[in-house]
Write a protein that holds these residues in place. Structure first.
Motif, mmCIF file in Angstrom:
data_model
loop_
_atom_site.group_PDB
_atom_site.id
_atom_site.type_symbol
_atom_site.label_atom_id
_atom_site.label_comp_id
_atom_site.label_asym_id
_atom_site.label_seq_id
_atom_site.Cartn_x
_atom_site.Cartn_y
_atom_site.Cartn_z
ATOM 1 N N TYR A 1 0.972 -0.874 0.217
ATOM 2 C CA TYR A 1 0.036 0.318 -0.211
ATOM 3 C C TYR A 1 1.128 1.607 0.384
ATOM 4 C CZ TYR A 1 -4.081 3.257 1.320
ATOM 5 O OH TYR A 1 -5.128 4.151 1.512
ATOM 6 N N PRO A 2 1.671 2.160 -1.061
ATOM 7 C CA PRO A 2 2.374 2.555 -0.986
ATOM 8 C C PRO A 2 1.689 3.593 -1.380
ATOM 9 C CG PRO A 2 1.925 1.273 -3.584
ATOM 10 C CD PRO A 2 1.575 0.475 -2.808
ATOM 11 N N LEU A 3 2.446 4.922 -1.353
ATOM 12 C CA LEU A 3 1.361 6.428 -0.888
ATOM 13 C C LEU A 3 0.878 6.773 -2.236
ATOM 14 C CD1 LEU A 3 1.674 8.715 1.134
ATOM 15 C CD2 LEU A 3 3.636 9.431 0.175
ATOM 16 N N GLY A 4 1.674 6.345 -2.894
ATOM 17 C CA GLY A 4 0.772 6.657 -4.433
ATOM 18 C C GLY A 4 -0.958 5.947 -4.341
ATOM 19 N N ILE A 5 -0.987 4.836 -3.808
ATOM 20 C CA ILE A 5 -2.433 4.295 -3.950
ATOM 21 C C ILE A 5 -2.913 5.072 -2.889
ATOM 22 C CG2 ILE A 5 -3.387 1.742 -3.200
ATOM 23 C CD1 ILE A 5 -1.570 2.257 -6.171
ATOM 24 N N ALA A 6 -2.106 5.495 -1.474
ATOM 25 C CA ALA A 6 -2.660 5.564 -0.476
ATOM 26 C C ALA A 6 -3.342 7.146 -0.894
ATOM 27 C CB ALA A 6 -1.755 6.231 0.824
ATOM 28 N N ASP A 7 -2.778 8.133 -1.690
ATOM 29 C CA ASP A 7 -2.839 9.389 -2.561
ATOM 30 C C ASP A 7 -4.203 9.206 -2.622
ATOM 31 O OD1 ASP A 7 -1.585 10.984 -1.158
ATOM 32 O OD2 ASP A 7 0.297 11.215 -3.097
ATOM 33 N N GLN A 8 -4.527 8.425 -3.590
ATOM 34 C CA GLN A 8 -5.863 7.921 -4.828
ATOM 35 C C GLN A 8 -6.568 8.212 -3.517
ATOM 36 O OE1 GLN A 8 -5.602 4.999 -7.501
ATOM 37 N NE2 GLN A 8 -3.662 5.643 -8.223
ATOM 38 N N ASP A 9 -6.888 7.194 -2.781
ATOM 39 C CA ASP A 9 -7.448 6.642 -1.403
ATOM 40 C C ASP A 9 -8.114 8.419 -0.745
ATOM 41 O OD1 ASP A 9 -8.537 4.524 -1.921
ATOM 42 O OD2 ASP A 9 -7.080 3.753 -0.162
ATOM 43 N N LEU A 10 -7.205 8.806 -0.354
ATOM 44 C CA LEU A 10 -7.341 10.040 -0.037
ATOM 45 C C LEU A 10 -7.625 11.199 -0.439
ATOM 46 C CD1 LEU A 10 -3.462 10.555 1.402
ATOM 47 C CD2 LEU A 10 -5.188 11.150 2.692
ATOM 48 N N ALA A 11 -7.200 11.019 -2.016
ATOM 49 C CA ALA A 11 -8.370 11.750 -2.875
ATOM 50 C C ALA A 11 -10.211 11.541 -3.005
ATOM 51 C CB ALA A 11 -7.533 11.741 -3.807
ATOM 52 N N ARG A 12 -10.031 10.720 -2.296
ATOM 53 C CA ARG A 12 -11.221 9.780 -2.851
ATOM 54 C C ARG A 12 -12.277 10.606 -1.216
ATOM 55 N NH1 ARG A 12 -10.764 6.104 -5.775
ATOM 56 N NH2 ARG A 12 -9.450 4.509 -4.513
ATOM 57 N N LEU A 13 -11.420 10.691 -0.033
ATOM 58 C CA LEU A 13 -11.564 11.242 1.583
ATOM 59 C C LEU A 13 -12.007 12.891 0.892
ATOM 60 C CD1 LEU A 13 -11.876 11.195 4.274
ATOM 61 C CD2 LEU A 13 -9.548 11.535 4.219
ATOM 62 N N ASN A 14 -11.149 13.702 0.069
ATOM 63 C CA ASN A 14 -11.076 14.831 0.263
ATOM 64 C C ASN A 14 -12.650 15.272 -0.229
ATOM 65 O OD1 ASN A 14 -10.334 17.550 0.402
ATOM 66 N ND2 ASN A 14 -9.673 17.493 -1.394
ATOM 67 N N ASP A 15 -12.931 14.688 -1.570
ATOM 68 C CA ASP A 15 -13.998 14.420 -2.375
ATOM 69 C C ASP A 15 -14.829 14.200 -1.723
ATOM 70 O OD1 ASP A 15 -12.484 15.134 -4.520
ATOM 71 O OD2 ASP A 15 -12.433 12.884 -5.443
ATOM 72 N N ALA A 16 -15.244 13.576 -0.956
ATOM 73 C CA ALA A 16 -16.502 13.165 0.265
ATOM 74 C C ALA A 16 -16.973 14.415 0.745
ATOM 75 C CB ALA A 16 -16.058 11.766 0.951
ATOM 76 N N GLY A 17 -16.017 15.288 0.916
ATOM 77 C CA GLY A 17 -16.145 16.036 2.120
ATOM 78 C C GLY A 17 -16.810 17.680 1.313
ATOM 79 N N ASN A 18 -17.508 17.343 0.207
ATOM 80 C CA ASN A 18 -17.786 18.786 -1.010
ATOM 81 C C ASN A 18 -18.694 18.662 -0.450
ATOM 82 O OD1 ASN A 18 -18.517 18.052 -3.772
ATOM 83 N ND2 ASN A 18 -15.941 16.923 -3.886
ATOM 84 N N LEU A 19 -19.839 20.064 -0.878
ATOM 85 C CA LEU A 19 -21.078 19.455 -1.127
ATOM 86 C C LEU A 19 -21.429 19.235 -2.110
ATOM 87 C CD1 LEU A 19 -22.544 23.205 0.374
ATOM 88 C CD2 LEU A 19 -23.178 21.079 1.092
ATOM 89 N N SER A 20 -21.528 19.418 -3.034
ATOM 90 C CA SER A 20 -22.337 18.075 -4.563
ATOM 91 C C SER A 20 -21.904 16.982 -4.295
ATOM 92 C CB SER A 20 -21.236 19.114 -5.484
ATOM 93 O OG SER A 20 -20.204 18.631 -5.743
ATOM 94 N N GLU A 21 -20.826 17.013 -3.838
ATOM 95 C CA GLU A 21 -21.087 15.243 -3.646
ATOM 96 C C GLU A 21 -21.548 14.956 -2.476
ATOM 97 O OE1 GLU A 21 -18.665 12.152 -4.845
ATOM 98 O OE2 GLU A 21 -18.172 13.814 -5.281
ATOM 99 N N GLY A 22 -22.066 15.412 -1.636
ATOM 100 C CA GLY A 22 -22.684 14.735 -0.207
ATOM 101 C C GLY A 22 -24.341 15.621 -0.556
ATOM 102 N N VAL A 23 -24.619 16.042 -1.953
ATOM 103 C CA VAL A 23 -26.310 16.012 -2.503
ATOM 104 C C VAL A 23 -26.113 15.366 -3.608
ATOM 105 C CG1 VAL A 23 -27.533 17.785 -4.861
ATOM 106 C CG2 VAL A 23 -25.970 18.788 -2.496
ATOM 107 N N THR A 24 -24.994 14.318 -4.602
ATOM 108 C CA THR A 24 -25.435 13.516 -5.953
ATOM 109 C C THR A 24 -25.446 12.053 -4.297
ATOM 110 O OG1 THR A 24 -23.817 14.463 -6.758
ATOM 111 C CG2 THR A 24 -23.931 12.252 -7.454
ATOM 112 N N SER A 25 -24.818 12.087 -2.999
ATOM 113 C CA SER A 25 -25.259 11.219 -2.963
ATOM 114 C C SER A 25 -26.228 10.345 -2.072
ATOM 115 C CB SER A 25 -24.011 11.217 -1.280
ATOM 116 O OG SER A 25 -22.793 10.794 -2.162
#
Lengths: 301, 61
Positions: free
Chosen positions: A182-206
């Motif tokens: 689980y290198p940092l590059g892969i972790a970065d992709q998961d972190l990007a998902r975490l960041n996206d999950a915290g925005n309003l439009s993503e919340g509305v879509t969900s």
């Protein structure tokens, strides 16, 4: 009267601006409904500088020892998560504060300004304060148009939190692995998902997706449910007696009746369980039962 | 293939076993057959088959 000192129109305007910006005196913490965060203001810029940007990963990529590399990865990922948590907390506070200022503040402030305008002696002050109060109440009218948004905001924020927890779980599972898995590059992709999950439009879509899913499930339940009362007509009694002679199911007769139902022109009878057909008090089944009794191929006596 | 849930209420106590047996003898058989006594002393017999696919209602065999 001492109230006369509220005489300049811009005093009232400044008061309005103060209310709408939610930054009056010490009111910020109370308006957003959260306790003061002692850490965020000072720590956030430092963490951003240290764990984000081009140079933040150099130490990780330069490290050749696998153990140390894993340790650097963990430190980097945890601190990036911390930054996203702080940013999300700020967003929630901001949303809550703006909602509270407009929903509660406008009522009280409008009332206060109108009261002051009524008792003050100066005509220019009266005019200025009344206009200010009108401005606030008018603004509230505009805000009321967004009633749906206001009412759904808590649901959206809750959904965002749930999305973030899901994204965090994936990261924490990954961090249990060694760096090679689980290198940092892969972790970065998961972190990007975490960041996206915290925005309003993503919340509305969900929220919309969850609603659609719930509706779909509910529709399926409604579509799949057929209910009626127990029939006690001659046709139903005759057919039940034919299918259940001597207190046991006559399987060949049941199969025969199923085949007969499947061959009817009315496709609502196709696939219908014979047990339901012979016992339902729905009118269309009564008519079909009469047909079955008359059909010589079934040999029903 | 039969799908969905079939519910018959007002089933007299004397006919509950027959109603259940007739449902159970279905081909294919239901996932479950249950009977619940109602306050008026009659029973509601419920037979659950696999859920119906989207946009179908008790799909043809």
């Amino acid at each position: 009267m001492s109230i006369q000192h509220v005489s300049a129109p811009w005093t009232a305007c400044a008061f309005i601006a103060c209310v709408f910006l939610g930054g009056c005196a010490s009111g910020g913490g109370a308006l957003d409904g959260y306790a003061e965060d002692p850490e965020a203001a000072d720590t956030l810029p430092t963490l951003r500088e240290q764990y984000f940007g081009i140079n933040s990963e150099r130490k990780y990529y330069d490290e050749k020892d696998a153990e140390k590399r894993t340790s650097i990865r963990n430190e980097t990922v945890f601190n990036r998560m911390r930054v996203y948590d702080m940013e999300f907390s700020r967003l929630r506070r901001g949303l809550n504060a703006s909602y509270n200022v407009i929903a509660v503040g406008s009522d009280l402030t409008g009332l206060l300004l109108n009261t002051i305008a009524a008792v003050t002696g100066s005509a220019s002050t009266k005019a200025a304060l009344s206009a200010a109060a009108g401005g606030i109440i008018g603004a509230r009218g505009v805000v009321d148009k967004d009633l749906y948004y206001q009412q759904t905001l808590p649901a959206i924020v809750t959904q965002m939190s749930a999305n973030r927890e899901k994204a965090k779980a994936a990261i924490l599972i990954g961090l249990k692995e060694k760096d090679e898995k689980y290198p940092l590059g892969i972790a970065d992709q998961d972190l990007a998902r975490l960041n996206d999950a915290g925005n309003l439009s993503e919340g509305v879509t969900s929220v919309i997706e969850e609603s659609k899913k719930a509706k779909k499930e509910s529709d399926a339940t409604i579509q799949g449910l057929q209910a009626s009362s127990y029939a006690a007509t001659t046709s139903s009694l005759t057919l039940r007696a034919w299918l259940y002679p001597g207190g046991k199911v006559d399987q060949s007769r049941l199969d025969q009746l199923q085949g007969w139902l499947n061959g009817r022109p009315d496709d609502s009878l196709h696939g219908l369980p014979p047990a339901y057909f012979v016992s339902s008090d729905e009118a269309k089944f009564e008519a079909a039962r009469q047909d079955a009794l008359k059909d010589s191929s079934l040999h029903i006596k | 293939m039969v799908c969905g849930t079939f519910k018959i209420n007002k089933v007299p106590a004397s006919d509950v076993k027959m109603t259940e047996d007739l449902f159970r003898a279905n081909k294919p058989p239901p996932n479950s057959v249950k009977s619940v006594k109602d306050p008026d002393g009659t029973f509601t017999v419920t037979a659950e088959f696999p859920p119906c696919p989207d946009n179908t209602k008790h799909s043809p065999s």
